[in-house]
Design a protein around this motif. Structure first.
Motif, PDB file in Angstrom:
ATOM      1  N   LEU A 118       0.832  -1.196   0.000  1.00  0.00           N
ATOM      2  CA  LEU A 118       0.000   0.000   0.000  1.00  0.00           C
ATOM      3  C   LEU A 118       0.872   1.254   0.000  1.00  0.00           C
ATOM      4  O   LEU A 118       1.860   1.338   0.733  1.00  0.00           O
ATOM      5  N   ALA A 119       0.470   2.229  -0.811  1.00  0.00           N
ATOM      6  CA  ALA A 119       1.162   3.519  -0.819  1.00  0.00           C
ATOM      7  C   ALA A 119       0.779   4.298   0.431  1.00  0.00           C
ATOM      8  O   ALA A 119      -0.382   4.328   0.825  1.00  0.00           O
ATOM      9  N   VAL A 120       1.772   4.929   1.061  1.00  0.00           N
ATOM     10  CA  VAL A 120       1.542   5.723   2.269  1.00  0.00           C
ATOM     11  C   VAL A 120       1.708   7.194   1.915  1.00  0.00           C
ATOM     12  O   VAL A 120       2.764   7.620   1.442  1.00  0.00           O
ATOM     13  N   THR A 121       0.636   7.967   2.135  1.00  0.00           N
ATOM     14  CA  THR A 121       0.634   9.393   1.814  1.00  0.00           C
ATOM     15  C   THR A 121       0.343  10.201   3.070  1.00  0.00           C
ATOM     16  O   THR A 121      -0.538   9.833   3.857  1.00  0.00           O
ATOM     17  N   VAL A 122       1.083  11.295   3.246  1.00  0.00           N
ATOM     18  CA  VAL A 122       0.880  12.156   4.408  1.00  0.00           C
ATOM     19  C   VAL A 122       0.730  13.602   3.955  1.00  0.00           C
ATOM     20  O   VAL A 122       1.197  13.987   2.877  1.00  0.00           O
ATOM     21  N   ASN A 123       0.055  14.391   4.779  1.00  0.00           N
ATOM     22  CA  ASN A 123       0.021  15.835   4.591  1.00  0.00           C
ATOM     23  C   ASN A 123       1.029  16.472   5.529  1.00  0.00           C
ATOM     24  O   ASN A 123       1.049  16.168   6.727  1.00  0.00           O
ATOM     25  N   VAL A 124       1.864  17.317   4.977  1.00  0.00           N
ATOM     26  CA  VAL A 124       2.888  17.994   5.766  1.00  0.00           C
ATOM     27  C   VAL A 124       2.569  19.490   5.765  1.00  0.00           C
ATOM     28  O   VAL A 124       2.539  20.122   4.707  1.00  0.00           O
ATOM     29  N   LYS A 125       2.326  20.043   6.938  1.00  0.00           N
ATOM     30  CA  LYS A 125       1.984  21.460   7.046  1.00  0.00           C
ATOM     31  C   LYS A 125       3.116  22.241   7.687  1.00  0.00           C
ATOM     32  O   LYS A 125       3.707  21.805   8.680  1.00  0.00           O
ATOM     33  N   ASN A 126       3.389  23.400   7.126  1.00  0.00           N
ATOM     34  CA  ASN A 126       4.382  24.316   7.684  1.00  0.00           C
ATOM     35  C   ASN A 126       3.648  25.328   8.565  1.00  0.00           C
ATOM     36  O   ASN A 126       2.981  26.230   8.076  1.00  0.00           O
ATOM     37  N   PHE A 127       3.770  25.159   9.887  1.00  0.00           N
ATOM     38  CA  PHE A 127       3.126  26.065  10.825  1.00  0.00           C
ATOM     39  C   PHE A 127       3.964  27.315  11.080  1.00  0.00           C
ATOM     40  O   PHE A 127       3.539  28.214  11.808  1.00  0.00           O
ATOM     41  N   GLY A 128       5.159  27.375  10.499  1.00  0.00           N
ATOM     42  CA  GLY A 128       6.060  28.489  10.763  1.00  0.00           C
ATOM     43  C   GLY A 128       5.765  29.727   9.925  1.00  0.00           C
ATOM     44  O   GLY A 128       4.787  29.780   9.163  1.00  0.00           O
ATOM     45  N   CYS A 129       6.641  30.681  10.051  1.00  0.00           N
ATOM     46  CA  CYS A 129       6.481  31.968   9.357  1.00  0.00           C
ATOM     47  C   CYS A 129       7.354  32.095   8.118  1.00  0.00           C
ATOM     48  O   CYS A 129       7.266  33.096   7.394  1.00  0.00           O
ATOM     49  N   THR A 130       8.224  31.104   7.894  1.00  0.00           N
ATOM     50  CA  THR A 130       9.107  31.131   6.726  1.00  0.00           C
ATOM     51  C   THR A 130       9.030  29.799   6.001  1.00  0.00           C
ATOM     52  O   THR A 130       8.632  28.778   6.570  1.00  0.00           O
ATOM     53  N   SER A 131       9.428  29.811   4.745  1.00  0.00           N
ATOM     54  CA  SER A 131       9.418  28.602   3.935  1.00  0.00           C
ATOM     55  C   SER A 131      10.440  27.595   4.469  1.00  0.00           C
ATOM     56  O   SER A 131      11.496  27.969   4.977  1.00  0.00           O
ATOM     57  N   ILE A 132      10.112  26.309   4.354  1.00  0.00           N
ATOM     58  CA  ILE A 132      11.040  25.259   4.784  1.00  0.00           C
ATOM     59  C   ILE A 132      11.237  24.259   3.655  1.00  0.00           C
ATOM     60  O   ILE A 132      10.371  24.066   2.799  1.00  0.00           O
ATOM     61  N   SER A 133      12.401  23.607   3.653  1.00  0.00           N
ATOM     62  CA  SER A 133      12.724  22.588   2.659  1.00  0.00           C
ATOM     63  C   SER A 133      13.428  21.418   3.348  1.00  0.00           C
ATOM     64  O   SER A 133      13.897  21.532   4.485  1.00  0.00           O
ATOM     65  N   ASN A 134      13.488  20.298   2.615  1.00  0.00           N
ATOM     66  CA  ASN A 134      14.207  19.108   3.089  1.00  0.00           C
ATOM     67  C   ASN A 134      13.752  18.698   4.491  1.00  0.00           C
ATOM     68  O   ASN A 134      14.552  18.613   5.434  1.00  0.00           O
TER      69      ASN A 134
END
Length: 199
Positions: A18-34
């Motif tokens: 089964l494919a596992v999919t998640v939602n990732v939310k940025n609660f901060g004030c600046t963009s995030i990566s990696n």
């Protein structure tokens, strides 16, 4: 972080992996990566991957793990996920608030047995047939002969018709009906019908 797939519910091993999919939310004030994230099955070794991003402040993106969830053995599985962002100022929202519970039923199998032969004046008992993980069985034929009883016993007996005898063979198919939500499995064998020996 929240798991969006697979949702809690009933599955069949035929759907594994089964494919596992998640939602990732940025609660901060600046963009995030990696952003490093993980999921676990029944508290086992984590599957670690990285969401490349960027994820803009206040937004949510969907990410599907490249490593799928193997549930081929059947049973009950609890999926949990979390983010492992370094220097996260609010680690309380890193883990999925609700774990997803999967109940996985093993797919049925059917084996009609090997091809066989019988004399035209003899019924044939399908003693080599077998099934697993099924609720019931049924036999069918592409001929016009008959099964002893209703044909819903594993080792049914087949009596060739005059047309079957004339044609020289029939195809007999065993269907094993799977336990919900799994589907059925089928297997076929050829019964060759030999003329009666003459004195």
């Amino acid at each position: 972080l929240a798991i969006t797939a697979p949702a809690s519910g009933n599955y069949c091993t035929s759907q594994s992996p089964l494919a596992v999919t998640v939602n990732v939310k940025n609660f901060g004030c600046t963009s995030i990566s990696n952003v490093p994230i993980e999921y676990t099955i029944n508290g086992g070794a984590p599957i670690n991957e990285v969401v490349p991003g960027p994820i803009a402040a206040g937004t949510t993106i969907s990410y599907t793990f490249t490593t799928t969830a193997n549930v081929s053995g059947g049973g009950s599985f609890v999926l949990a996920s979390k983010a492992n962002l370094v220097n996260d100022i609010d680690a309380a929202n890193d883990a999925s608030p609700v774990n997803n519970t999967l109940t996985v039923t093993v797919q049925a199998t059917a084996n009609a047995g090997g091809n066989a032969s019988t004399c035209s004046n003899t019924s044939y008992t399908l003693s080599g047939s077998s099934t697993t993980n099924n609720s019931s069985v049924s036999w069918s034929t592409n001929g016009t002969g008959s099964f002893g009883g209703t044909g819903n016993t594993l080792h049914a007996t087949y009596t060739p018709s005059a047309l079957d005898i004339s044609n020289g063979s029939v195809l007999l198919t065993l269907t094993a009906f799977g336990n919900s939500p799994c589907g059925s499995a089928q297997s076929s064998m050829t019964l060759t019908i030999n003329p009666n020996p003459s004195a």
